[in-house]
Design a protein around this motif. Structure first.
Motif, PDB file in Angstrom:
ATOM      1  N   GLY A 123     -65.906  41.787  18.693  1.00 28.16           N
ATOM      2  CA  GLY A 123     -65.936  40.550  17.925  1.00 28.16           C
ATOM      3  C   GLY A 123     -66.927  39.538  18.440  1.00 28.16           C
ATOM      4  N   VAL A 124     -67.139  38.504  17.642  1.00 30.94           N
ATOM      5  CA  VAL A 124     -67.995  37.382  18.026  1.00 30.94           C
ATOM      6  C   VAL A 124     -67.271  36.089  17.673  1.00 30.94           C
ATOM      7  CG1 VAL A 124     -70.205  38.574  17.821  1.00 30.94           C
ATOM      8  CG2 VAL A 124     -69.190  37.505  15.803  1.00 30.94           C
ATOM      9  N   LYS A 125     -67.727  35.019  18.273  1.00 34.10           N
ATOM     10  CA  LYS A 125     -67.111  33.719  18.052  1.00 34.10           C
ATOM     11  C   LYS A 125     -67.368  33.247  16.628  1.00 34.10           C
ATOM     12  CE  LYS A 125     -67.001  29.032  19.992  1.00 34.10           C
ATOM     13  NZ  LYS A 125     -67.580  28.123  21.011  1.00 34.10           N
ATOM     14  N   ALA A 126     -66.307  32.782  15.947  1.00 32.31           N
ATOM     15  CA  ALA A 126     -66.441  32.251  14.598  1.00 32.31           C
ATOM     16  C   ALA A 126     -67.152  30.900  14.635  1.00 32.31           C
ATOM     17  CB  ALA A 126     -65.070  32.109  13.950  1.00 32.31           C
ATOM     18  N   THR A 127     -67.688  30.487  13.495  1.00 30.95           N
ATOM     19  CA  THR A 127     -68.384  29.206  13.405  1.00 30.95           C
ATOM     20  C   THR A 127     -67.635  28.291  12.431  1.00 30.95           C
ATOM     21  OG1 THR A 127     -69.820  30.049  11.649  1.00 30.95           O
ATOM     22  CG2 THR A 127     -70.620  30.221  13.913  1.00 30.95           C
ATOM     23  N   LEU A 128     -67.909  26.981  12.532  1.00 26.30           N
ATOM     24  CA  LEU A 128     -67.311  26.002  11.640  1.00 26.30           C
ATOM     25  C   LEU A 128     -68.318  25.626  10.553  1.00 26.30           C
ATOM     26  CD1 LEU A 128     -65.531  23.592  14.159  1.00 26.30           C
ATOM     27  CD2 LEU A 128     -64.408  25.018  12.452  1.00 26.30           C
ATOM     28  N   ASP A 129     -67.850  25.593   9.293  1.00 26.65           N
ATOM     29  CA  ASP A 129     -68.755  25.154   8.229  1.00 26.65           C
ATOM     30  C   ASP A 129     -68.702  23.631   8.106  1.00 26.65           C
ATOM     31  OD1 ASP A 129     -66.410  24.534   6.884  1.00 26.65           O
ATOM     32  OD2 ASP A 129     -66.455  26.324   5.623  1.00 26.65           O
ATOM     33  N   GLN A 130     -69.414  23.080   7.119  1.00 29.08           N
ATOM     34  CA  GLN A 130     -69.517  21.621   6.983  1.00 29.08           C
ATOM     35  C   GLN A 130     -68.168  20.976   6.656  1.00 29.08           C
ATOM     36  OE1 GLN A 130     -72.591  21.056   4.045  1.00 29.08           O
ATOM     37  NE2 GLN A 130     -74.240  21.216   5.551  1.00 29.08           N
ATOM     38  N   ALA A 131     -67.265  21.776   6.076  1.00 26.93           N
ATOM     39  CA  ALA A 131     -65.949  21.230   5.722  1.00 26.93           C
ATOM     40  C   ALA A 131     -64.969  21.304   6.878  1.00 26.93           C
ATOM     41  CB  ALA A 131     -65.386  21.981   4.519  1.00 26.93           C
ATOM     42  N   GLY A 132     -65.401  21.877   8.016  1.00 27.24           N
ATOM     43  CA  GLY A 132     -64.540  21.984   9.179  1.00 27.24           C
ATOM     44  C   GLY A 132     -63.678  23.224   9.189  1.00 27.24           C
ATOM     45  N   SER A 133     -63.974  24.182   8.301  1.00 31.44           N
ATOM     46  CA  SER A 133     -63.220  25.430   8.249  1.00 31.44           C
ATOM     47  C   SER A 133     -63.984  26.516   8.982  1.00 31.44           C
ATOM     48  CB  SER A 133     -62.988  25.858   6.792  1.00 31.44           C
ATOM     49  OG  SER A 133     -62.265  24.869   6.098  1.00 31.44           O
ATOM     50  N   PHE A 134     -63.255  27.483   9.508  1.00 35.49           N
ATOM     51  CA  PHE A 134     -63.889  28.593  10.204  1.00 35.49           C
ATOM     52  C   PHE A 134     -64.527  29.558   9.205  1.00 35.49           C
ATOM     53  CE2 PHE A 134     -61.141  27.203  13.656  1.00 35.49           C
ATOM     54  CZ  PHE A 134     -61.969  27.369  14.763  1.00 35.49           C
ATOM     55  N   SER A 135     -65.753  29.958   9.489  1.00 31.79           N
ATOM     56  CA  SER A 135     -66.454  30.935   8.667  1.00 31.79           C
ATOM     57  C   SER A 135     -67.094  31.966   9.576  1.00 31.79           C
ATOM     58  CB  SER A 135     -67.518  30.253   7.800  1.00 31.79           C
ATOM     59  OG  SER A 135     -68.519  29.672   8.618  1.00 31.79           O
ATOM     60  N   HIS A 136     -67.649  33.008   8.973  1.00 30.26           N
ATOM     61  CA  HIS A 136     -68.292  34.092   9.724  1.00 30.26           C
ATOM     62  C   HIS A 136     -67.347  34.669  10.787  1.00 30.26           C
ATOM     63  CE1 HIS A 136     -72.074  33.230   7.744  1.00 30.26           C
ATOM     64  NE2 HIS A 136     -71.957  31.969   8.083  1.00 30.26           N
ATOM     65  N   VAL A 137     -66.105  34.893  10.368  1.00 33.14           N
ATOM     66  CA  VAL A 137     -65.124  35.512  11.265  1.00 33.14           C
ATOM     67  C   VAL A 137     -65.417  37.003  11.370  1.00 33.14           C
ATOM     68  CG1 VAL A 137     -62.685  36.065  11.585  1.00 33.14           C
ATOM     69  CG2 VAL A 137     -63.356  33.804  10.722  1.00 33.14           C
ATOM     70  N   MET A 138     -65.453  37.524  12.574  1.00 28.35           N
ATOM     71  CA  MET A 138     -65.639  38.958  12.809  1.00 28.35           C
ATOM     72  C   MET A 138     -64.974  39.271  14.149  1.00 28.35           C
ATOM     73  SD  MET A 138     -67.037  41.803  11.581  1.00 28.35           S
ATOM     74  CE  MET A 138     -68.421  41.378  10.516  1.00 28.35           C
ATOM     75  N   GLU A 139     -63.699  39.674  14.101  1.00 35.12           N
ATOM     76  CA  GLU A 139     -62.936  39.852  15.333  1.00 35.12           C
ATOM     77  C   GLU A 139     -62.117  41.139  15.271  1.00 35.12           C
ATOM     78  OE1 GLU A 139     -60.581  36.439  16.262  1.00 35.12           O
ATOM     79  OE2 GLU A 139     -62.156  35.017  15.705  1.00 35.12           O
ATOM     80  N   GLN A 140     -61.868  41.709  16.438  1.00 38.00           N
ATOM     81  CA  GLN A 140     -61.019  42.886  16.554  1.00 38.00           C
ATOM     82  C   GLN A 140     -59.692  42.467  17.187  1.00 38.00           C
ATOM     83  OE1 GLN A 140     -62.222  45.951  19.327  1.00 38.00           O
ATOM     84  NE2 GLN A 140     -61.567  47.586  17.959  1.00 38.00           N
ATOM     85  N   LEU A 141     -58.576  42.893  16.573  1.00 35.09           N
ATOM     86  CA  LEU A 141     -57.247  42.503  17.030  1.00 35.09           C
ATOM     87  C   LEU A 141     -56.380  43.738  17.273  1.00 35.09           C
ATOM     88  CD1 LEU A 141     -56.481  39.626  14.490  1.00 35.09           C
ATOM     89  CD2 LEU A 141     -57.480  39.396  16.758  1.00 35.09           C
ATOM     90  N   GLU A 142     -55.269  43.522  17.954  1.00 39.78           N
ATOM     91  CA  GLU A 142     -54.292  44.583  18.176  1.00 39.78           C
ATOM     92  C   GLU A 142     -52.892  43.994  18.089  1.00 39.78           C
ATOM     93  OE1 GLU A 142     -52.680  47.323  21.876  1.00 39.78           O
ATOM     94  OE2 GLU A 142     -54.855  47.135  21.620  1.00 39.78           O
ATOM     95  N   ILE A 143     -51.979  44.741  17.465  1.00 38.02           N
ATOM     96  CA  ILE A 143     -50.566  44.376  17.412  1.00 38.02           C
ATOM     97  C   ILE A 143     -49.761  45.550  17.947  1.00 38.02           C
ATOM     98  CG2 ILE A 143     -48.611  43.869  15.893  1.00 38.02           C
ATOM     99  CD1 ILE A 143     -50.484  42.376  14.067  1.00 38.02           C
ATOM    100  N   ASP A 144     -48.830  45.263  18.855  1.00 37.59           N
ATOM    101  CA  ASP A 144     -47.992  46.296  19.464  1.00 37.59           C
ATOM    102  C   ASP A 144     -46.525  46.026  19.146  1.00 37.59           C
ATOM    103  OD1 ASP A 144     -50.310  47.244  20.753  1.00 37.59           O
ATOM    104  OD2 ASP A 144     -50.013  45.844  22.412  1.00 37.59           O
ATOM    105  N   TRP A 145     -45.751  47.099  19.037  1.00 40.62           N
ATOM    106  CA  TRP A 145     -44.305  46.974  18.869  1.00 40.62           C
ATOM    107  C   TRP A 145     -43.615  48.075  19.662  1.00 40.62           C
ATOM    108  CZ3 TRP A 145     -47.945  48.102  15.257  1.00 40.62           C
ATOM    109  CH2 TRP A 145     -47.923  49.367  14.678  1.00 40.62           C
TER     110      TRP A 145
END
Length: 633
Positions: free
Chosen positions: A237-259
């Motif tokens: 993944g890479v760090k997301a950026t903030l657009d002009q409205a203050g929302s996160f854009s260009h999200v590209m992340e790898q996640l994991e969920i365990d149970w």
């Protein structure tokens, strides 16, 4: 939302309970019968609850019928004999799937669908993935009961007799790795690769919609009693950026969920449900979820490590892990035998684990993905192994003997978990049978498991090494890896060939008709068809788009010396033509592979796709170097 119910345990599957529950929860408006074909696809339909309530017992007994053309069962459900019965499984947990975007006007609650796991029956024979795992579980349990009856000395170390045993448990657990991104966004491979090497994302804090979606997933898993343990960022993944409205854009992340672990069949059912839950939850937060094993070249892929174990449940309520050593050893006799069975038979397990194009692209050196059929036990008994480079790990906690288990590291999010777990337990059974029926001691089993490649053995094969405490990628060359651990398949076709090359090992899966020749051949045909269809209709199209995007750039730099750029571009262009440009004298690799697919020349398709991938990988690196030398883009 406190009035919602999320599961129906098996003790509530009788007519009286179902009528009472469904009439008191009018927000549950549909029933869906979930059958799992040999690809791992689940059927999903919307049957009005009112139809079930007309005759509950008849519905539960007969289920529904479907056309076999709607599921992956080639050679079984044919055009002239396609009818399939979908029979509800009354002996498992049922889930209620809520549509949080469709609110019932009368109750002001989300519309619910009761998802009932089922079996698929054709000509009065069950032919689906769920039944295969159920049959494997029952076969394993029955075999272990017989082993304890004929070898009661196995129970002496536990100071019990067979009369003390209430049940034999087979448990499993999976984990879910996936990529999330904002729709249509693409991150540069170099950015992702650099972030991965620097471990900038691993277990760091989630933010914005990613954090919200991840928290919602874990909270929902708790409501469904699926016992989530954690959710966190993975290495990609890479760090997301903030657009002009203050929302996160260009999200590209790898996640994991365990149970937590559970009964093997419930684990597979839960994993299927959780995948859908995760995808829908992130979508509601404006994010796409990608379950591909290798969605981005040169960046970490997504695995789905699968854990398995077996235990005794005593009438007193005590649990005894059958893999845990009862003396100064890494494993018990049953544990050693089970591990050896998986390693010896992995060639016929592998096709069920890695059945897609991207699954084998993930299994490459440098990404902590296994490429060799080998295990690690630990340098000494009192120091559990932490080797992440091997295929199957022995997980031990010296403070918790109940937690001893095997972790297979090769599965991915598109692995059919039902068939994967079934093959693992059937292979364990084969090794346990060898160990116990030949009266092998723990010392003898450890010696055989640790043998050198040139050593002969009673069970494991000469010419192979099955255990190492070294780093498989750093301490062995590619030539040494192939010599000691065997050659890894590069394509789905090569993986499927194991059924022919190691046909003698197939009897391990065929035991007690857990798998049948029909099921194996159907799985093979379905997987082969998907493999060539993906190449012809998806892989080559994506590759073509990527190659066409590689443009000549140095014409804009007329006042600079561009001789190096010209030389590099000529090499790039030559590769582009080799890959996808036909001439009067020769066909491109793309045309060659399309012709081979049309002529059913699968061995040629296999070698050509390897050639294409190698050339395209080289092209990507050449174009990256070329474009970085351009000033006036």
């Amino acid at each position: 939302m406190k009035d919602l119910i999320y599961t129906l345990p098996k003790n509530l599957h009788d007519e009286k309970s179902l009528i009472e529950i469904l009439t008191s929860h009018p927000e549950i408006k549909f029933v869906s019968l979930i059958g799992i074909d040999l690809w791992g696809n689940d059927t999903d339909e919307k049957i009005p609850v009112s139809l079930l309530l007309e005759d509950v017992n008849d519905f539960l007994k007969k289920g529904a019928q479907t056309d076999g053309s709607s599921v992956a069962l080639p050679g079984i459900a044919t055009l002239n004999n396609a009818k399939l019965d979908i029979i509800p499984d009354l002996d498992c947990t049922w889930f209620i799937d809520y549509n949080w975007e469709h609110i019932d006007e009368e109750t002001n609650l989300p519309i619910g669908t009761l998802r009932i796991p089922c079996f698929l029956r054709h000509d009065n024979v069950f032919v689906d993935s769920r039944y295969t795992l159920k049959n494997a579980s029952n076969t394993f349990k029955s075999f272990m009961w017989d082993i304890f009856k004929t070898h009661p000395e196995l129970l002496e170390d536990y100071k019990i007799t067979i009369n003390d045993i209430d049940d034999i448990l087979i448990t499993a657990a999976t984990e879910l790795e996936f990529w999330v991104k904002t729709p249509n966004d693409k991150a540069q491979v170099e950015q992702l690769s650099t972030s991965q090497v620097l471990k900038e994302q691993y277990w760091t804090r989630t933010k914005g919609p990613v954090r919200t979606a991840l928290e919602q997933c874990i909270m929902l898993l708790e409501k469904y009693n699926l016992n989530p343990e954690m959710g966190h960022k993975e290495v990609g993944g890479v760090k997301a950026t903030l657009d002009q409205a203050g929302s996160f854009s260009h999200v590209m992340e790898q996640l994991e969920i365990d149970w937590k672990y559970n009964d093997a069949l419930l684990t597979a059912d839960s994993e299927l449900f959780i995948r859908n839950l995760v995808k829908e939850t992130f979508r509601r937060n404006g994010l796409d979820v990608i379950f591909l094993a290798k969605p981005i070249n040169d960046v970490a892929g997504s695995g789905e490590h699968t854990h398995i174990s077996t235990s005794l449940k005593l009438k007193s309520g005590k649990i005894i892990n059958l893999l845990t050593a009862t003396k100064e050893h890494f494993l018990s006799k049953i544990g050693y035998g089970g591990l050896m069975g998986i390693l010896k038979n992995y060639e016929i397990i592998s096709p069920f684990v890695s059945a897609t194009n991207d699954s084998l692209r993930r299994l490459k050196p440098g990404f902590e993905a296994p490429v060799c059929t080998v295990t690690s036990l630990g340098h000494t008994v009192d120091k559990p192994s932490r080797n992440r480079t091997i295929l199957i790990a022995l997980i031990r906690d010296l403070e918790n003997p109940y937690g001893t288990r095997f972790e297979l590291r090769s599965p991915n999010p598109h692995t059919n978990t039902y068939l994967c777990i079934a093959t693992l337990f059937m292979s364990m059974l084969d090794g346990i049978k060898y160990a116990i029926e030949n009266n092998k001691t723990e010392d003898q089993l450890l010696e055989e498991l640790s043998k050198a490649p040139e050593d002969s053995a009673d069970y494991l094969e000469k010419g192979r090494c099955y255990r190492t405490e070294k780093n498989v990628f750093e301490d062995f060359t590619e030539e040494e890896r192939e010599k000691f651990f065997g050659q890894s398949p590069k394509t789905v076709y090569e993986n499927l060939l194991f059924f022919d090359v190691h046909s003698d090992k197939l009897n391990t899966l065929l035991y007690n008709d857990v798998f049948t020749h029909k099921i194996v051949n159907s799985f093979r045909a379905a997987t082969l068809s998907r493999w060539v269809t993906e190449i012809a209709s998806r892989v080559l199209n994506d590759y073509s788009e990527e190659i066409r995007s590689m443009k000549k750039l140095h014409d804009n730099e007329k006042h600079f010396d561009t001789s190096l750029d010209e030389e590099r571009w000529n090499e790039i262009n030559s590769l582009r033509y080799t890959l996808m440009k036909d001439t009067l004298r020769s066909n491109s690799l793309f045309t060659q592979i399309k012709d081979a697919i049309n002529e059913d020349k699968y061995a040629l398709v296999s070698s050509l796709i390897v050639n294409i991938d190698e050339n395209l990988d080289n092209l990507r690196h050449l174009y990256e170097a070329y474009s970085k030398n351009i000033l006036n883009l």
